[in-house]
Design a protein around this motif. Structure first.
Motif, short mmCIF file in Angstrom:
data_model
loop_
_atom_site.label_atom_id
_atom_site.label_comp_id
_atom_site.label_asym_id
_atom_site.label_seq_id
_atom_site.Cartn_x
_atom_site.Cartn_y
_atom_site.Cartn_z
N UNK A 1 -75.90 -12.73 -24.78
CA UNK A 1 -76.64 -13.93 -25.18
C UNK A 1 -75.80 -15.15 -24.83
N UNK A 2 -76.37 -15.99 -23.99
CA UNK A 2 -75.67 -17.21 -23.56
C UNK A 2 -76.16 -18.37 -24.42
N UNK A 3 -75.21 -19.06 -25.03
CA UNK A 3 -75.56 -20.17 -25.93
C UNK A 3 -75.47 -21.50 -25.20
N UNK A 4 -76.50 -22.32 -25.40
CA UNK A 4 -76.51 -23.69 -24.88
C UNK A 4 -77.04 -24.60 -25.98
N UNK A 5 -77.29 -25.87 -25.62
CA UNK A 5 -77.83 -26.81 -26.61
C UNK A 5 -79.23 -26.40 -27.05
N UNK A 6 -79.91 -25.55 -26.27
CA UNK A 6 -81.26 -25.10 -26.61
C UNK A 6 -81.26 -23.95 -27.61
N UNK A 7 -80.07 -23.41 -27.90
CA UNK A 7 -80.02 -22.19 -28.69
C UNK A 7 -80.37 -22.39 -30.17
N UNK B 1 -69.89 -18.56 -18.95
CA UNK B 1 -71.00 -17.82 -19.56
C UNK B 1 -72.34 -18.38 -19.10
N UNK B 2 -72.41 -19.71 -19.01
CA UNK B 2 -73.68 -20.32 -18.57
C UNK B 2 -74.00 -19.96 -17.12
#
Length: 245
Positions: free
Chosen positions: A237-243, A8-9
């Motif tokens: 919507x791609x989720x990361x640590x910034x989300x 996804x990223x």
């Protein structure tokens, strides 16, 4: 749909490449040189038509001048013949009078023809100047078109280089994305222009709207490998640590 979070990223990398490709396409179709070329081509056509019009007038005048000169030559030849008849001393009194009368008539006729020829030559000189100016104007318009076309071609070459680089980057990113996820991304991109965006600090990276509490709660509850979409703009919507979820 399920997809590995890492895959996804990779959509973010793909979206960044596609955004740049979109910018390349926009610059390719909206560069100011395109409008300048259209205007320059119209100017060239208009000035070419103007030159043709002036040249047509010149050609018509040249034919008229040639016809007038031919008629004057014929009158002069007739005058010369009559003078020789008079000088020959073979004419009786009546014939001599007739020839003298004809010579006077020919002289008047030649005078009128020569005046007409002079007027024609003056007109031709004036239109000849117009033809020169039309030629200069056409050359200037053609030079302008050549300069603008060269700028456009230079810009296109830069865009081609940029696009080739981005196409190569895209070709490296795509294999790391599962076919199903890639197909979903492409459908989103075809429909909305953007296929995926980062969810950062509870805000959609595509439409820049803050996710409402209900939707954010659903996203938080979704497993990491669940592909989520923004209800408002529809992108992935791609989720990361910034989300922030």
């Amino acid at each position: 749909m399920k997809a590995d979070p890492a895959a996804q990223r990779r959509l973010l990398d793909l979206a960044e490449v596609d955004a740049e490709l979109g910018r390349v396409h926009h610059r390719r179709t909206s560069m100011p040189e395109l409008a300048e070329i259209t205007a320059a081509e119209q100017a060239v056509r208009a000035r070419a038509d103007a030159r043709v019009g002036v040249q047509t007038q010149l050609d018509d005048l040249d034919r008229e001048v040639a016809r007038q000169e031919k008629e004057i030559d014929a009158v002069r030849a007739r005058e010369e013949r009559d003078r020789k008849l008079m000088a020959g001393g073979t004419l009786n009194s009546k014939a001599l009078t007739d020839v003298e009368h004809e010579l006077a008539t020919l002289k008047r006729r030649r005078s009128v023809l020569e005046d007409d020829l002079l007027e024609l030559m003056e007109r031709r000189e004036a239109i000849g100047m117009d033809a020169q100016h039309a030629g200069v104007a056409l050359a200037e318009a053609e030079q302008r078109l050549a300069e603008v076309t060269a700028r456009r071609d230079e810009n296109l070459a830069d865009l081609d280089t940029n696009q080739a680089r981005r196409d190569a980057e895209r070709a490296k990113v795509v294999p790391g994305i599962p076919p199903g996820l890639l197909a979903l991304y492409e459908r989103k991109r075809a429909a909305r222009g953007i296929g995926a965006a980062l969810l950062r600090a509870r805000r959609c990276g595509s439409c820049q709207l803050e996710i409402d509490r209900r939707e954010l709660s659903l996203i938080k509850e979704s497993p990491a490998d669940e592909v989520v979409e923004h209800e408002e703009c529809g992108v992935i919507l791609v989720r990361t640590a910034e989300s922030g979820v």
